[in-house]
Design a protein around this motif. Structure first.
Motif, PDB file in Angstrom:
ATOM      1  N   SER A  33      14.627  22.757  -7.962  1.00  0.00           N
ATOM      2  CA  SER A  33      14.203  23.354  -6.695  1.00  0.00           C
ATOM      3  C   SER A  33      13.240  24.516  -6.932  1.00  0.00           C
ATOM      4  O   SER A  33      12.298  24.722  -6.172  1.00  0.00           O
ATOM      5  CB  SER A  33      15.414  23.817  -5.894  1.00  0.00           C
ATOM      6  N   THR A  34      13.476  25.257  -7.994  1.00  0.00           N
ATOM      7  CA  THR A  34      12.581  26.362  -8.332  1.00  0.00           C
ATOM      8  C   THR A  34      11.201  25.822  -8.693  1.00  0.00           C
ATOM      9  O   THR A  34      10.185  26.295  -8.176  1.00  0.00           O
ATOM     10  CB  THR A  34      13.146  27.154  -9.520  1.00  0.00           C
ATOM     11  N   ALA A  35      11.190  24.841  -9.550  1.00  0.00           N
ATOM     12  CA  ALA A  35       9.927  24.236  -9.954  1.00  0.00           C
ATOM     13  C   ALA A  35       9.168  23.705  -8.738  1.00  0.00           C
ATOM     14  O   ALA A  35       7.961  23.864  -8.623  1.00  0.00           O
ATOM     15  CB  ALA A  35      10.173  23.112 -10.959  1.00  0.00           C
ATOM     16  N   LEU A  36       9.908  23.102  -7.829  1.00  0.00           N
ATOM     17  CA  LEU A  36       9.283  22.552  -6.627  1.00  0.00           C
ATOM     18  C   LEU A  36       8.553  23.631  -5.843  1.00  0.00           C
ATOM     19  O   LEU A  36       7.414  23.461  -5.441  1.00  0.00           O
ATOM     20  CB  LEU A  36      10.345  21.902  -5.737  1.00  0.00           C
ATOM     21  N   ARG A  37       9.225  24.760  -5.660  1.00  0.00           N
ATOM     22  CA  ARG A  37       8.603  25.836  -4.879  1.00  0.00           C
ATOM     23  C   ARG A  37       7.383  26.406  -5.575  1.00  0.00           C
ATOM     24  O   ARG A  37       6.377  26.713  -4.937  1.00  0.00           O
ATOM     25  CB  ARG A  37       9.651  26.919  -4.597  1.00  0.00           C
ATOM     26  N   LEU A  38       7.467  26.525  -6.892  1.00  0.00           N
ATOM     27  CA  LEU A  38       6.307  27.029  -7.630  1.00  0.00           C
ATOM     28  C   LEU A  38       5.140  26.055  -7.500  1.00  0.00           C
ATOM     29  O   LEU A  38       4.005  26.456  -7.233  1.00  0.00           O
ATOM     30  CB  LEU A  38       6.667  27.218  -9.106  1.00  0.00           C
ATOM     31  N   LEU A  39       5.432  24.779  -7.672  1.00  0.00           N
ATOM     32  CA  LEU A  39       4.388  23.763  -7.571  1.00  0.00           C
ATOM     33  C   LEU A  39       3.770  23.755  -6.179  1.00  0.00           C
ATOM     34  O   LEU A  39       2.571  23.593  -6.013  1.00  0.00           O
ATOM     35  CB  LEU A  39       4.962  22.390  -7.905  1.00  0.00           C
ATOM     36  N   ARG A  40       4.611  23.955  -5.195  1.00  0.00           N
ATOM     37  CA  ARG A  40       4.089  23.983  -3.822  1.00  0.00           C
ATOM     38  C   ARG A  40       3.095  25.123  -3.637  1.00  0.00           C
ATOM     39  O   ARG A  40       2.056  24.965  -2.995  1.00  0.00           O
ATOM     40  CB  ARG A  40       5.247  24.122  -2.834  1.00  0.00           C
ATOM     41  N   THR A  41       3.449  26.265  -4.186  1.00  0.00           N
ATOM     42  CA  THR A  41       2.555  27.403  -4.053  1.00  0.00           C
ATOM     43  C   THR A  41       1.236  27.131  -4.780  1.00  0.00           C
ATOM     44  O   THR A  41       0.157  27.396  -4.248  1.00  0.00           O
ATOM     45  CB  THR A  41       3.213  28.664  -4.622  1.00  0.00           C
ATOM     46  N   LEU A  42       1.330  26.597  -5.963  1.00  0.00           N
ATOM     47  CA  LEU A  42       0.117  26.250  -6.708  1.00  0.00           C
ATOM     48  C   LEU A  42      -0.706  25.234  -5.924  1.00  0.00           C
ATOM     49  O   LEU A  42      -1.934  25.304  -5.889  1.00  0.00           O
ATOM     50  CB  LEU A  42       0.480  25.671  -8.082  1.00  0.00           C
ATOM     51  N   HIS A  43       0.002  24.321  -5.286  1.00  0.00           N
ATOM     52  CA  HIS A  43      -0.678  23.285  -4.522  1.00  0.00           C
ATOM     53  C   HIS A  43      -1.452  23.888  -3.350  1.00  0.00           C
ATOM     54  O   HIS A  43      -2.596  23.528  -3.105  1.00  0.00           O
ATOM     55  CB  HIS A  43       0.342  22.271  -4.012  1.00  0.00           C
ATOM     56  N   GLU A  44      -0.789  24.808  -2.643  1.00  0.00           N
ATOM     57  CA  GLU A  44      -1.445  25.438  -1.495  1.00  0.00           C
ATOM     58  C   GLU A  44      -2.753  26.117  -1.893  1.00  0.00           C
ATOM     59  O   GLU A  44      -3.679  26.202  -1.105  1.00  0.00           O
ATOM     60  CB  GLU A  44      -0.519  26.474  -0.858  1.00  0.00           C
ATOM     61  N   HIS A  45      -2.792  26.592  -3.116  1.00  0.00           N
ATOM     62  CA  HIS A  45      -4.002  27.254  -3.581  1.00  0.00           C
ATOM     63  C   HIS A  45      -4.972  26.280  -4.241  1.00  0.00           C
ATOM     64  O   HIS A  45      -5.985  26.693  -4.788  1.00  0.00           O
ATOM     65  CB  HIS A  45      -3.635  28.390  -4.535  1.00  0.00           C
ATOM     66  N   GLY A  46      -4.605  25.023  -4.235  1.00  0.00           N
ATOM     67  CA  GLY A  46      -5.520  24.005  -4.740  1.00  0.00           C
ATOM     68  C   GLY A  46      -5.589  23.907  -6.249  1.00  0.00           C
ATOM     69  O   GLY A  46      -6.412  23.179  -6.789  1.00  0.00           O
ATOM     70  N   LEU A  47      -4.730  24.641  -6.940  1.00  0.00           N
ATOM     71  CA  LEU A  47      -4.786  24.604  -8.400  1.00  0.00           C
ATOM     72  C   LEU A  47      -4.085  23.385  -8.953  1.00  0.00           C
ATOM     73  O   LEU A  47      -4.256  23.020 -10.112  1.00  0.00           O
ATOM     74  CB  LEU A  47      -4.140  25.869  -8.987  1.00  0.00           C
ATOM     75  N   VAL A  48      -3.279  22.774  -8.097  1.00  0.00           N
ATOM     76  CA  VAL A  48      -2.505  21.620  -8.524  1.00  0.00           C
ATOM     77  C   VAL A  48      -2.654  20.541  -7.461  1.00  0.00           C
ATOM     78  O   VAL A  48      -2.754  20.836  -6.280  1.00  0.00           O
ATOM     79  CB  VAL A  48      -1.035  22.044  -8.707  1.00  0.00           C
ATOM     80  N   TYR A  49      -2.727  19.306  -7.904  1.00  0.00           N
ATOM     81  CA  TYR A  49      -2.962  18.201  -6.989  1.00  0.00           C
ATOM     82  C   TYR A  49      -1.842  17.195  -7.161  1.00  0.00           C
ATOM     83  O   TYR A  49      -1.304  17.010  -8.240  1.00  0.00           O
ATOM     84  CB  TYR A  49      -4.309  17.558  -7.307  1.00  0.00           C
TER      85      TYR A  49
END
Lengths: 252, 252
Positions: free
Chosen positions: A34-50
């Motif tokens: 769940s922690t990883a998910l939230r981090l990935l989501r934040t990265l995603h919102e900033h477009g750094l992760v797809y």
DNA sequence: AATGGGTGTTGCATATGTTGCAACGAACTT
DNA sequence: AAGTTCGTTGCAACATATGCAACACCCATT
């Protein structure tokens, strides 16, 4: 210093190796899914992760855009560019511009060879630091203790038989480069490619960047390439003067 | 979703505009200086941010390395590259490869023109989405409602008199492109530059990337460029086949 | 069809980590 | 030498990120 951000940023190099799913990211990060998910989501919102169709994550587009904007804001690059193009016009070979930053040397500009046989390199790609002419130039300008520390830390891959084999040889080479004010790479990275390079200095005389001309044996021999040295050095000096000029009124 | 990471990442686009000192970062982030300092330190440790001699921060080297690794891991790019080079060998013009991702179209590969007059573009640079041939190809493949939504959201800068002026014209153009299976940009971005492009499709027929050939008027006329269309389309189809082949055994 | 393992996802209570403050130090101006 | 401005540190209070457990979902298996 910030645990959360630290963890989030650790995901990036992890994904640089290839796409990964949530479970893999969590595991390699040592945190709960769940922690990883939230981090990935934040990265995603900033477009750094797809997130690709198969739900796995990989590095995103904004990274390119950022790297792009970053490189375009470098003063040296802006000033040097037209001179590099002019140099390419005169000799036809590949011209590189590189800087040193945090233990790494990397290309920040490149003008492609006009000849059909070209060397492979790309802006942003870390340079083969133990052999490249530009790397020698940039490292040669560091203080003696700095050079020693770095020389010890580096790996010395034998790209060819003429690659720099060990720290001692590298330090010796740096001393030579420092003394003569220019550098070469004669088949040390790729057997058939030679480079000559010269330093670009700021107002205080310190080396802020380095440029080089590269050409494969099949186009010109090493000796012929060396005849370009005066031209390369003059170009580097011209850029140095212009750069010193603009940065002399040191803004605060 | 994660406030701390969100704040930290917001620093990156901020620094992309140019170097900034601690105070400026804190202010534009709306947080206390000490907070900004800790975030910047974390970014620094990961190499995403660099501290120059005047203490100001700017984007760091690792960004390039990351963007670099990311682009090299894209399957399409790897498969397409040799074909793009071959195409360039045959026609001599600039060849581009682009993908669509999160409302943006961006170049992921490029083979430079052999002619002295070259167009400006760079890998990672967002494409002029309303006019570029590759952008039309990628957007034309979206569903009709998606196309409408995006068309409405976009800006329509008039780079030249032949630029796409508004959403209606754009949607119409996309319909044409979708129908005919190829696209052009005849002076819509730069008055003197024409492009022709073709789509690269995955096993399911969806467009995964687009390629184009660009050449300035001074080298070849638009008509001459159009004679290359069959060649470009064949190349795109070859890449499509190869790509579909490798991705058919869909990995889970 | 129904079951089971494998994903990714959500709400929640706890406590951990982050925050802003205030005070300090260094460098530069006046 | 006094006065700015800027970066830095320790600390206490609070907000926020965390792991847990339960859920939802998709696919393969029985």
């Amino acid at each position: 210093m910030s645990q959360t951000v630290d963890r989030a940023l650790s995901i990036l190099p992890l994904l640089a190796q290839g796409p990964a799913d949530l479970g893999q990211v969590a595991e390699r990060l040592g945190v709960h899914k769940s922690t990883a998910l939230r981090l990935l989501r934040t990265l995603h919102e900033h477009g750094l992760v797809y997130r690709q169709e198969d739900q796995r994550y990989r590095l995103g587009a904004r990274l390119f855009a950022l790297a792009q904007e970053a490189v375009e804001n470098l003063d040296v690059r802006e000033i040097a560019h037209s001179h590099l193009v002019a140099l390419n016009d005169r000799c036809g070979h590949t011209v590189h511009l590189a800087v040193y930053e945090e233990q790494e040397v990397l290309y920040i500009d490149k003008v492609e060879s006009r000849y059909p046989v070209r060397m492979y390199s790309r802006i942003g790609k870390p340079v083969a630091i133990t052999v490249a002419a530009v790397a020698k130039l940039l490292l040669a300008d560091l203080t003696e203790p700095e050079r020693r520390v770095i020389a010890e830390k580096l790996d010395y891959p034998m790209y060819t038989s003429r690659s720099t084999p060990n720290p001692a040889a590298f330090l010796k080479e740096l001393a030579v480069v420092r003394e003569q004010g220019w550098a070469t790479d004669l088949g040390g990275h790729e057997e058939s490619i030679n480079c000559i390079g010269a330093p670009i200095r700021g107002a205080d005389g310190r080396v802020v960047a380095a440029m080089s001309v590269s050409a494969p044996n099949v186009v010109v021999t090493a000796e012929e390439l060396l005849t370009l040295l005066p031209l390369v050095r003059r170009t580097a000096e011209t850029i140095s003067r212009e750069y010193s000029g603009t940065t002399q009124p040191k803004k605060v």
